[in-house]
Write an enzyme that holds these catalytic residues in place. Structure first.
Site, PDB file in Angstrom:
ATOM      1  N   GLY A  83      35.194  30.928-118.623  1.00  0.00           N
ATOM      2  CA  GLY A  83      34.205  32.024-118.639  1.00  0.00           C
ATOM      3  C   GLY A  83      33.168  31.835-117.477  1.00  0.00           C
ATOM      4  N   GLN A  84      33.482  31.041-116.438  1.00  0.00           N
ATOM      5  CA  GLN A  84      32.469  30.840-115.495  1.00  0.00           C
ATOM      6  C   GLN A  84      32.673  32.099-114.561  1.00  0.00           C
ATOM      7  OE1 GLN A  84      34.937  28.809-115.993  1.00  0.00           O
ATOM      8  NE2 GLN A  84      34.319  26.399-115.908  1.00  0.00           N
ATOM      9  N   ASP A  85      31.334  32.390-113.855  1.00  0.00           N
ATOM     10  CA  ASP A  85      31.441  33.786-113.161  1.00  0.00           C
ATOM     11  C   ASP A  85      32.402  33.809-112.365  1.00  0.00           C
ATOM     12  OD1 ASP A  85      29.640  36.073-112.348  1.00  0.00           O
ATOM     13  OD2 ASP A  85      29.111  34.830-110.763  1.00  0.00           O
TER      14      ASP A  85
END
Length: 178
Positions: free
Chosen positions: A69-71
């Protein structure tokens, strides 16, 4: 009669149902994946790429993809969309500041052509923590009632205790389509 036949077919066909577990970093996606598949808390590090597990529930087989889910990694989500029947959006209900970003990502996901037939389950996670947003508050902030293109459900849960997770899984089992 057709719905009954479809449910019976799914029970005995051994058909796999693809599930994407999405959300921002630190929402609890991986913890939920392993709580559902192993029924225990597994201490994890931030996911880089994906984790995949198979879950058998009520004679159905769910192939569950937990995506990072990291940018910088969210753009890769689209590579997994094809054939998805369920989107499980995990939201950290302690992280009020990022709800607008969650909402933005949610509506991008729902607009994607490959997900037009997917059902949406929103896990309002971290309900075991004092001060967490309720599922109804989160639903309002995400404007879920405006979603008319997808069947959806919101479920309060705690990835750590497992509370609410199997209710969400039950909803998915009741909304399996062929």
């Amino acid at each position: 009669m057709g719905i009954l036949f479809a449910k019976l077919w799914n029970m005995f066909s051994g058909e796999e149902h693809k599930v994407l577990i999405l959300g921002l970093d630190n929402a609890g996606k991986t913890t939920i994946l392993y709580q559902l598949t192993m029924r225990e808390v597994v201490h994890t590090t931030p996911t880089i790429g994906s984790n995949v597990e198979e879950l058998k529930w009520k004679n159905m087989k769910f192939v569950m993809w937990d995506l990072a889910g990291q940018d910088s990694l969210r753009p890769s989500w689209t590579c997994y969309y094809s054939g998805t029947q369920f989107i499980v959006l995990v939201v950290d209900c302690m992280d009020r500041d990022r709800v607008p970003l969650v909402k933005e990502e949610l509506y991008k996901i729902l607009a994607h052509e490959d997900l037009r037939k997917a059902n949406l389950l929103v896990f309002a996670n971290k309900q075991d923590l004092k001060g967490a947003m309720s599922a109804s508050e989160l639903s309002s902030l995400l404007n879920l009632t405006s979603i008319k293109t997808h069947r959806w459900q919101i479920q309060a849960c705690s990835a750590l205790t497992g509370e609410g997770l199997f209710k969400g899984l039950e909803w998915m089992a009741n909304h399996v389509t062929r």
